[in-house]
Write a protein that holds these residues in place. Sequence first.
Motif, PDB file in Angstrom:
ATOM      1  N   HIS A   1      22.595 -11.696  49.244  1.00 48.41           N
ATOM      2  CA  HIS A   1      21.451 -12.614  49.142  1.00 48.41           C
ATOM      3  C   HIS A   1      20.219 -11.887  48.612  1.00 48.41           C
ATOM      4  O   HIS A   1      19.523 -12.384  47.722  1.00 48.41           O
TER       5      HIS A   1
ATOM      6  N   THR B   1      20.602 -19.286  50.628  1.00 47.44           N
ATOM      7  CA  THR B   1      21.984 -18.894  50.903  1.00 47.44           C
ATOM      8  C   THR B   1      22.358 -19.255  52.328  1.00 47.44           C
ATOM      9  O   THR B   1      21.541 -19.112  53.240  1.00 47.44           O
TER      10      THR B   1
ATOM     11  N   ASP C   1      21.431 -27.463  46.953  1.00 53.02           N
ATOM     12  CA  ASP C   1      21.484 -26.310  46.046  1.00 53.02           C
ATOM     13  C   ASP C   1      21.512 -25.043  46.893  1.00 53.02           C
ATOM     14  O   ASP C   1      20.473 -24.473  47.225  1.00 53.02           O
TER      15      ASP C   1
ATOM     16  N   ARG D   1      23.864 -21.252  47.977  1.00 50.00           N
ATOM     17  CA  ARG D   1      24.945 -20.286  47.759  1.00 50.00           C
ATOM     18  C   ARG D   1      25.665 -20.130  49.092  1.00 50.00           C
ATOM     19  O   ARG D   1      25.027 -19.899  50.125  1.00 50.00           O
TER      20      ARG D   1
ATOM     21  N   SER E   1      25.775 -14.143  40.455  1.00 51.80           N
ATOM     22  CA  SER E   1      26.299 -15.496  40.234  1.00 51.80           C
ATOM     23  C   SER E   1      26.013 -16.379  41.441  1.00 51.80           C
ATOM     24  O   SER E   1      25.405 -15.956  42.416  1.00 51.80           O
ATOM     25  N   ASN E   2      26.462 -17.637  41.344  1.00 47.48           N
ATOM     26  CA  ASN E   2      26.317 -18.588  42.450  1.00 47.48           C
ATOM     27  C   ASN E   2      27.654 -18.865  43.131  1.00 47.48           C
ATOM     28  O   ASN E   2      27.747 -19.745  43.991  1.00 47.48           O
ATOM     29  N   SER E   3      28.705 -18.154  42.714  1.00 50.29           N
ATOM     30  CA  SER E   3      30.040 -18.425  43.236  1.00 50.29           C
ATOM     31  C   SER E   3      30.130 -18.109  44.726  1.00 50.29           C
ATOM     32  O   SER E   3      29.434 -17.237  45.243  1.00 50.29           O
ATOM     33  N   THR E   4      31.025 -18.844  45.412  1.00 52.93           N
ATOM     34  CA  THR E   4      31.248 -18.639  46.842  1.00 52.93           C
ATOM     35  C   THR E   4      31.918 -17.290  47.083  1.00 52.93           C
ATOM     36  O   THR E   4      32.771 -16.856  46.312  1.00 52.93           O
TER      37      THR E   4
ATOM     38  N   SER F   1      20.219 -11.226  44.903  1.00 54.81           N
ATOM     39  CA  SER F   1      20.399 -12.389  44.038  1.00 54.81           C
ATOM     40  C   SER F   1      19.061 -13.007  43.644  1.00 54.81           C
ATOM     41  O   SER F   1      18.006 -12.647  44.167  1.00 54.81           O
TER      42      SER F   1
ATOM     43  N   ILE G   1      28.280 -18.135  51.521  1.00 56.47           N
ATOM     44  CA  ILE G   1      29.043 -16.923  51.841  1.00 56.47           C
ATOM     45  C   ILE G   1      29.738 -17.184  53.172  1.00 56.47           C
ATOM     46  O   ILE G   1      29.094 -17.591  54.138  1.00 56.47           O
TER      47      ILE G   1
ATOM     48  N   ARG H   1      18.228 -15.791  44.459  1.00 54.62           N
ATOM     49  CA  ARG H   1      17.836 -16.642  45.587  1.00 54.62           C
ATOM     50  C   ARG H   1      17.115 -15.850  46.676  1.00 54.62           C
ATOM     51  O   ARG H   1      16.889 -16.362  47.761  1.00 54.62           O
TER      52      ARG H   1
ATOM     53  N   ARG I   1      28.145 -31.286  46.349  1.00 51.52           N
ATOM     54  CA  ARG I   1      26.804 -30.714  46.364  1.00 51.52           C
ATOM     55  C   ARG I   1      25.749 -31.715  46.829  1.00 51.52           C
ATOM     56  O   ARG I   1      24.617 -31.730  46.344  1.00 51.52           O
TER      57      ARG I   1
END
Length: 583
Positions: free
Chosen positions: A311, A365, A403, A405, A289-292, A314, A407, A316, A389
């Motif tokens: 990362h 990320t 855009d 992600r 997912s892209n969630s934090t 993912s 962490i 990405r 964003r």
Amino acid sequence: MEPKDVFADIKDELDKLLHIIMESTFSGLIITDIKGIIVYSNSSCEKILGIKREEIENKKFSQVIGDKGINKEVFKLKFTVERSVIFKGRDITIRITPFFKDNKHIFNIITMKNIFSEVDQQYELTKLEQCLDIMKDILDNEYQGMVLLDAEGRIVKFNYEKLLGIKEEDVLGKHVDEVIDNTRLHIVVKTGKKEMNDIQRIQGKDMIANRIPIMKEGKVIGAIGSVIFNDIRELKPLIQRMETYEKTFDKYKGEIKMMHEARYSFDHIISQNKRMEHLKEVSNRAAESNSTVLIQGESGTGKEYFAHGIHKASHRRYGAFVRINCAAIPKELLEAELFGYEEGAFTGARKEGKLGKLEIANGGTVLLDEIGTMPLEMQAKLLRVLEEREFERIGGTERIALDIRVIASTNEELEEAISKGKFRQDLYYRLNVIRLNIPPLRERLDDIPLLAKHMIQDLSSRLDIEPKEIAPETMEILQNYSWPGNVRELRNVIESALNLVKGNIIFPEYLPEHMIIKGKSAEEKKENNLILKDIVAQAELKAIREALIEAKGNRTEAAKLLGIHRTALYKKLDAYGLNISML
């Protein structure tokens, strides 16, 4: 013997290597003999070092580079060595790789490249983007024309007014050869074959023409033609400029990728602990997912390994992985580091401006390490960026879409920081979507044998020494210790022991003194609470060790000394995990 004589038996292979590979790469390439004397070098070395190749050949590489980190001992190693040196004001990365044939050290291959500072790279990339925008404006306006024909070669769309001074309404419906000098566009309509980059003389000037047929269901239904540049002489400097920037862009793109690339995957997290295995499983799912993600844990528990792993697992993974240490950047510089700034944004700013870390990470990320130390003012700005964003550089007016992600990691209890007013509750909720609590090493003591074995293998390879074994009594001390520094402290202890140990066994005496004292205290406490079964086991283990030593490792003789059958001795050795080689 002359240095080149050592390559006599592989001269043909070297000739091919030197001519095909060495002269076609932008990296500096050097071949030395086993003593580090330069035998061959390519032309790129001259650019990187600023010295002609004939001036360095037959000289020792360490003398040429003049760095204490590269000496004759480096050329005796059996593995690749990488060093960063400053040479004539340039940052150069040097990689030395030994070449073996039939287990014999034949020669060394050295690669070199310049490492530019991140700021310089971003500056050059910004200039490149500006240049490309300028060229786009040129091609979209006065320097380009376009015409569209039907299947009969007649004009149905004409956009040459600025280039040729001919209005569209005056030529619609006319045959193209009546309007454009020396055109072949009507011929392309007949043949169906495209003609690219052809030089066409129009109104007394040479221009570059492209002619492409328009096909439908296998039939030519028209053609489109375009010309660029009202005088071909203007093209040469632009081509040279584009080639220069293309090379620069490719080089910087590669450098930035290497600087901002995740180095670890989940495979680097060594564990057999159930809780750690569960966290790896959760992290793998989170990577989809892209969630934090918020990673909490004490210093040295491996939070960064989980961030890298997420990362890399993912979608990405091909984007940048940018780590921002919030604790290491002064609070007055943190905003500029995150968001970047425009030209002249503040006193002391670079005149060409600077890209921020968030912009560099676009499409990838960002790891906000030690997020708990971020000043409250910056927390508010970060929250706004995460919600909207988009952001603006300092001193800028343009909104930049983002855009990324996110962490975040911390070794602090953020809930406690919130209660003390040191951390924003709304930012905490924004970050705490997926949460990973990494346990300290003292809560996963079952991992110590596995971690220690892996660290010994890794460090032995890096230190170029034979791997060692850990004595059972040493392992017992390691598993009784509280490990305030967690996995990082364990690695330091193992590395220290590998440097101090005599022989192949790491005994307690090679551990730090404070660990031995605490280990003995724990052992004494344990002995005071021993039950009869433990007392018998200790006595039996001691007797077996003494018998094996007296029998010089002969198990049959040791069994006779103990008055038991040899098979019974084997079972007891397995039960106690006793290795003959460790006596």
